[in-house]
Write a protein that holds these residues in place. Structure first.
Motif, PDB file in Angstrom:
ATOM      1  N   VAL A  42       0.854  -1.190   0.000  1.00  0.00           N
ATOM      2  CA  VAL A  42       0.000   0.000   0.000  1.00  0.00           C
ATOM      3  C   VAL A  42       0.890   1.241   0.000  1.00  0.00           C
ATOM      4  O   VAL A  42       1.794   1.365   0.839  1.00  0.00           O
ATOM      5  CB  VAL A  42      -0.919   0.030   1.237  1.00  0.00           C
ATOM      6  N   THR A  43       0.626   2.171  -0.946  1.00  0.00           N
ATOM      7  CA  THR A  43       1.469   3.368  -1.044  1.00  0.00           C
ATOM      8  C   THR A  43       0.693   4.675  -0.945  1.00  0.00           C
ATOM      9  O   THR A  43       1.293   5.742  -0.909  1.00  0.00           O
ATOM     10  CB  THR A  43       2.253   3.370  -2.375  1.00  0.00           C
ATOM     11  N   ARG A  44      -0.645   4.621  -0.926  1.00  0.00           N
ATOM     12  CA  ARG A  44      -1.437   5.845  -0.809  1.00  0.00           C
ATOM     13  C   ARG A  44      -1.916   6.053   0.626  1.00  0.00           C
ATOM     14  O   ARG A  44      -2.163   5.094   1.359  1.00  0.00           O
ATOM     15  CB  ARG A  44      -2.638   5.807  -1.766  1.00  0.00           C
ATOM     16  N   TYR A  45      -2.098   7.318   0.982  1.00  0.00           N
ATOM     17  CA  TYR A  45      -2.403   7.691   2.365  1.00  0.00           C
ATOM     18  C   TYR A  45      -3.746   7.147   2.850  1.00  0.00           C
ATOM     19  O   TYR A  45      -3.821   6.494   3.902  1.00  0.00           O
ATOM     20  CB  TYR A  45      -2.373   9.216   2.494  1.00  0.00           C
ATOM     21  N   ASP A  46      -4.816   7.416   2.125  1.00  0.00           N
ATOM     22  CA  ASP A  46      -6.150   7.008   2.587  1.00  0.00           C
ATOM     23  C   ASP A  46      -6.246   5.497   2.751  1.00  0.00           C
ATOM     24  O   ASP A  46      -6.798   5.000   3.746  1.00  0.00           O
ATOM     25  CB  ASP A  46      -7.234   7.493   1.611  1.00  0.00           C
ATOM     26  N   GLU A  47      -5.703   4.771   1.786  1.00  0.00           N
ATOM     27  CA  GLU A  47      -5.760   3.308   1.845  1.00  0.00           C
ATOM     28  C   GLU A  47      -4.834   2.767   2.939  1.00  0.00           C
ATOM     29  O   GLU A  47      -5.128   1.736   3.547  1.00  0.00           O
ATOM     30  CB  GLU A  47      -5.398   2.708   0.490  1.00  0.00           C
ATOM     31  N   ALA A  48      -3.741   3.475   3.206  1.00  0.00           N
ATOM     32  CA  ALA A  48      -2.848   3.066   4.294  1.00  0.00           C
ATOM     33  C   ALA A  48      -3.581   3.109   5.630  1.00  0.00           C
ATOM     34  O   ALA A  48      -3.479   2.182   6.446  1.00  0.00           O
ATOM     35  CB  ALA A  48      -1.614   3.961   4.332  1.00  0.00           C
ATOM     36  N   LYS A  49      -4.335   4.179   5.872  1.00  0.00           N
ATOM     37  CA  LYS A  49      -5.061   4.305   7.135  1.00  0.00           C
ATOM     38  C   LYS A  49      -6.107   3.195   7.279  1.00  0.00           C
ATOM     39  O   LYS A  49      -6.316   2.666   8.381  1.00  0.00           O
ATOM     40  CB  LYS A  49      -5.711   5.685   7.249  1.00  0.00           C
ATOM     41  N   ILE A  50      -6.730   2.829   6.163  1.00  0.00           N
ATOM     42  CA  ILE A  50      -7.704   1.728   6.212  1.00  0.00           C
ATOM     43  C   ILE A  50      -6.991   0.410   6.540  1.00  0.00           C
ATOM     44  O   ILE A  50      -7.416  -0.351   7.418  1.00  0.00           O
ATOM     45  CB  ILE A  50      -8.457   1.611   4.874  1.00  0.00           C
ATOM     46  N   PRO A  55     -10.500  -4.414  10.669  1.00  0.00           N
ATOM     47  CA  PRO A  55     -10.458  -5.684  11.411  1.00  0.00           C
ATOM     48  C   PRO A  55     -10.317  -6.911  10.519  1.00  0.00           C
ATOM     49  O   PRO A  55     -10.022  -8.007  11.018  1.00  0.00           O
ATOM     50  CB  PRO A  55     -11.806  -5.701  12.156  1.00  0.00           C
ATOM     51  N   ARG A  56     -10.498  -6.736   9.214  1.00  0.00           N
ATOM     52  CA  ARG A  56     -10.275  -7.873   8.298  1.00  0.00           C
ATOM     53  C   ARG A  56      -8.791  -8.109   8.046  1.00  0.00           C
ATOM     54  O   ARG A  56      -8.405  -9.070   7.381  1.00  0.00           O
ATOM     55  CB  ARG A  56     -10.989  -7.606   6.974  1.00  0.00           C
ATOM     56  N   GLU A 295      -9.960 -11.735   5.314  1.00  0.00           N
ATOM     57  CA  GLU A 295     -11.051 -11.752   4.331  1.00  0.00           C
ATOM     58  C   GLU A 295     -10.628 -10.878   3.158  1.00  0.00           C
ATOM     59  O   GLU A 295      -9.661 -10.124   3.249  1.00  0.00           O
ATOM     60  CB  GLU A 295     -12.341 -11.176   4.934  1.00  0.00           C
ATOM     61  N   ASP A 296     -11.377 -10.982   2.058  1.00  0.00           N
ATOM     62  CA  ASP A 296     -11.163 -10.047   0.955  1.00  0.00           C
ATOM     63  C   ASP A 296     -11.371  -8.621   1.477  1.00  0.00           C
ATOM     64  O   ASP A 296     -12.264  -8.376   2.292  1.00  0.00           O
ATOM     65  CB  ASP A 296     -12.157 -10.305  -0.176  1.00  0.00           C
ATOM     66  N   ILE A 297     -10.561  -7.688   1.008  1.00  0.00           N
ATOM     67  CA  ILE A 297     -10.716  -6.298   1.429  1.00  0.00           C
ATOM     68  C   ILE A 297     -10.515  -5.392   0.225  1.00  0.00           C
ATOM     69  O   ILE A 297      -9.589  -5.600  -0.578  1.00  0.00           O
ATOM     70  CB  ILE A 297      -9.736  -5.946   2.575  1.00  0.00           C
ATOM     71  N   ASP A 298     -11.383  -4.404   0.095  1.00  0.00           N
ATOM     72  CA  ASP A 298     -11.285  -3.441  -0.997  1.00  0.00           C
ATOM     73  C   ASP A 298     -10.481  -2.236  -0.529  1.00  0.00           C
ATOM     74  O   ASP A 298     -10.804  -1.615   0.488  1.00  0.00           O
ATOM     75  CB  ASP A 298     -12.682  -2.989  -1.435  1.00  0.00           C
ATOM     76  N   LEU A 299      -9.432  -1.917  -1.265  1.00  0.00           N
ATOM     77  CA  LEU A 299      -8.611  -0.747  -0.965  1.00  0.00           C
ATOM     78  C   LEU A 299      -8.568   0.143  -2.203  1.00  0.00           C
ATOM     79  O   LEU A 299      -7.878  -0.173  -3.176  1.00  0.00           O
ATOM     80  CB  LEU A 299      -7.188  -1.160  -0.550  1.00  0.00           C
ATOM     81  N   GLY A 300      -9.352   1.213  -2.194  1.00  0.00           N
ATOM     82  CA  GLY A 300      -9.360   2.145  -3.317  1.00  0.00           C
ATOM     83  C   GLY A 300      -9.747   1.521  -4.634  1.00  0.00           C
ATOM     84  O   GLY A 300      -9.218   1.891  -5.683  1.00  0.00           O
ATOM     85  N   GLY A 301     -10.664   0.545  -4.579  1.00  0.00           N
ATOM     86  CA  GLY A 301     -11.114  -0.100  -5.813  1.00  0.00           C
ATOM     87  C   GLY A 301     -10.311  -1.329  -6.192  1.00  0.00           C
ATOM     88  O   GLY A 301     -10.611  -1.982  -7.188  1.00  0.00           O
ATOM     89  N   GLY A 345      -4.261   3.730  14.572  1.00  0.00           N
ATOM     90  CA  GLY A 345      -5.175   2.751  15.152  1.00  0.00           C
ATOM     91  C   GLY A 345      -4.630   2.114  16.409  1.00  0.00           C
ATOM     92  O   GLY A 345      -3.793   2.687  17.116  1.00  0.00           O
ATOM     93  N   ILE A 346      -5.069   0.885  16.682  1.00  0.00           N
ATOM     94  CA  ILE A 346      -4.727   0.248  17.959  1.00  0.00           C
ATOM     95  C   ILE A 346      -3.245  -0.071  18.089  1.00  0.00           C
ATOM     96  O   ILE A 346      -2.741  -0.249  19.194  1.00  0.00           O
ATOM     97  CB  ILE A 346      -5.563  -1.030  18.202  1.00  0.00           C
ATOM     98  N   HIS A 347      -2.537  -0.148  16.956  1.00  0.00           N
ATOM     99  CA  HIS A 347      -1.105  -0.449  17.012  1.00  0.00           C
ATOM    100  C   HIS A 347      -0.237   0.815  16.922  1.00  0.00           C
ATOM    101  O   HIS A 347       0.973   0.720  16.686  1.00  0.00           O
ATOM    102  CB  HIS A 347      -0.723  -1.433  15.901  1.00  0.00           C
ATOM    103  N   PHE A 348      -0.834   1.970  17.117  1.00  0.00           N
ATOM    104  CA  PHE A 348      -0.060   3.217  17.130  1.00  0.00           C
ATOM    105  C   PHE A 348       1.067   3.081  18.153  1.00  0.00           C
ATOM    106  O   PHE A 348       0.880   2.566  19.254  1.00  0.00           O
ATOM    107  CB  PHE A 348      -0.970   4.396  17.507  1.00  0.00           C
ATOM    108  N   CYS A 349       2.240   3.555  17.781  1.00  0.00           N
ATOM    109  CA  CYS A 349       3.448   3.343  18.593  1.00  0.00           C
ATOM    110  C   CYS A 349       3.293   3.875  20.022  1.00  0.00           C
ATOM    111  O   CYS A 349       3.081   5.070  20.232  1.00  0.00           O
ATOM    112  CB  CYS A 349       4.638   4.025  17.925  1.00  0.00           C
TER     113      CYS A 349
END
Length: 401
Positions: A42-50, A55-56, A295-301, A345-349
């Motif tokens: 993953v190299t884009r910001y919005d998809e990185a945050k997802i 939880p998938r 599970e399958d996950i959609d990241l930016g299409g 998220g929950i794994h924030f340093c």
């Protein structure tokens, strides 16, 4: 069978151009890392945050081990880290992660971190006092490494005499050491930490951080010996590696951008806030630790199927032009809030406040004492460490002035 793109062997020397190309093509690509492991990057910001929060997506290293074998190239050399060093919260999902994080947070409070400021200032001043105008030194060796390793060793109650051993073990575990080197380093680290934890468990509780961690109690729940060893490993390695590279990368960036260096020399009160820009521009972690799709996950299409290794480039996300204007430029006055250099998220340093404190002290004191320091080598000759995880230089030669 489709031939996947493989990141080049020299990827770690200049990942930004490669990230730019990948990001332009899409938010996530199926490719192979330099040593052949198949992943989705993953190299884009919005998809990185997802990807960092969905939880998938799992961080459970036990469930993920078989995927590492499935997606590794045939006849690859297996590099396994000592089991006792792997049962920490970075390798867990809830509820196990929730339990460990709660116990550790009881000991690692923001107040306890801020109380360390005078000692961090003292250690930094002692290191700088050993340096002289006109000297050409490796800033990583004489300052950026000894500061955080001294702090974290004191935090864990570990004799500072062992710091060079820890550096060697850490380097073998985090860069591309051979399977034998990784196994030997892990075994040595685990043996030392088991002995150390045993000593602290046997001693009377005191007000030090590691004693508080060993004796942390939540309604009768406490960390087991193996959990304490693994947590000490995580704190020891993450607690110095991030800060070493944050300091080194920031100074390197400043020395290549004298106008920005001048801003901080003129207004040193901007240094604490500028920390976020240095984290954004050239953070100490390139690609975050392994994640696995449940599970399958959609990241930016783009659909990433279940059973895949999902990796997030924090460095690439932080240079996404859709998030930050002129992302490849250093601007110490920029509001870089929202970067993901410490994860999300929950794994924030957990150690982010300590890293920020150490960086603030280090850069403030360094520029006050040596305002005219300069690179003592051509920038293009400096070599980055051979790791997709760590983003840091091998050496940073500077002339002190």
């Amino acid at each position: 069978m489709t031939t996947l793109t493989q990141l080049p062997d020299d990827y770690v020397q200049n990942p930004h151009e490669i990230h730019d190309r990948l990001r332009a093509e899409g938010p996530v690509q199926e490719l192979r890392l330099p040593r052949g492991l198949k992943v989705w990057l993953v190299t884009r910001y919005d998809e990185a945050k997802i990807a960092l929060t969905d939880p998938r997506v799992s961080k459970d290293v036990n469930e993920g081990r078989h995927l590492m074998e499935v997606h590794a190239p045939e006849q690859t050399e297996r590099r396994t880290i000592e089991e006792a060093l792997s049962v920490h919260m970075l390798n867990m999902d809830p509820p196990g992660h929730t339990r460990l994080r709660k116990l550790v947070t009881k000991a690692f409070t923001a107040r306890r971190v801020e109380l360390m400021r005078p000692r961090v200032q003292e250690i930094s001043a002692e290191l700088i006092a050993k340096l002289n105008d006109g000297d050409v030194v490796d800033l990583l060796e004489v300052f950026a490494f000894p500061l955080p390793i001294t702090v974290i060793c004191e935090l864990l109650g570990i004799p500072i005499d062992n710091r060079d051993e820890f550096r060697e073990w850490s380097n073998q575990l985090l860069t591309f050491g051979t399977a034998d080197e990784v196994q030997a380093a892990g075994a040595a680290m685990a043996a030392f930490l088991f002995q150390h934890v045993g000593k602290v468990q046997a001693a009377e509780p005191d007000d030090t951080f590691f004693s508080a961690l060993v004796h942390a109690n939540d309604s009768g729940d406490r960390l087991s010996t193996e959990e304490l060893v693994s947590m000490a490993f995580l704190l020891l390695v993450a607690g110095h590696e991030t800060t070493v590279n944050l300091i080194g990368n920031a100074v390197f960036s400043l020395l290549q951008n004298p106008d920005q260096l001048q801003v901080l020399k003129d207004k040193p009160e901007l240094i604490p806030a500028s920390t976020e820009e240095f984290l954004r521009l050239e953070g100490p972690i390139n690609v975050a630790t392994f994640r696995f799709t449940k599970e399958d996950i959609d990241l930016g299409g783009v659909t990433v199927p279940a059973g895949e290794i999902l990796m997030v480039s924090l460095v690439a996300a932080n240079r996404d032009p859709a998030k930050y204007e002129n992302p490849d430029q250093l601007d110490v006055t920029r509001s870089a809030q929202g970067h993901v250099a410490f994860g999300h998220g929950i794994h924030f340093c957990l150690g982010a406040p300590l890293a920020r404190l150490e960086f603030d002290v280090a850069l403030t004191q360094l520029l006050a004492r040596f305002p005219n320091l300069e690179l003592a080598a051509e920038p293009e000759t400096l070599v980055w460490r051979d790791s997709t995880l760590i983003r840091g230089l091998h050496t940073l030669p500077v002339r002190l002035a």
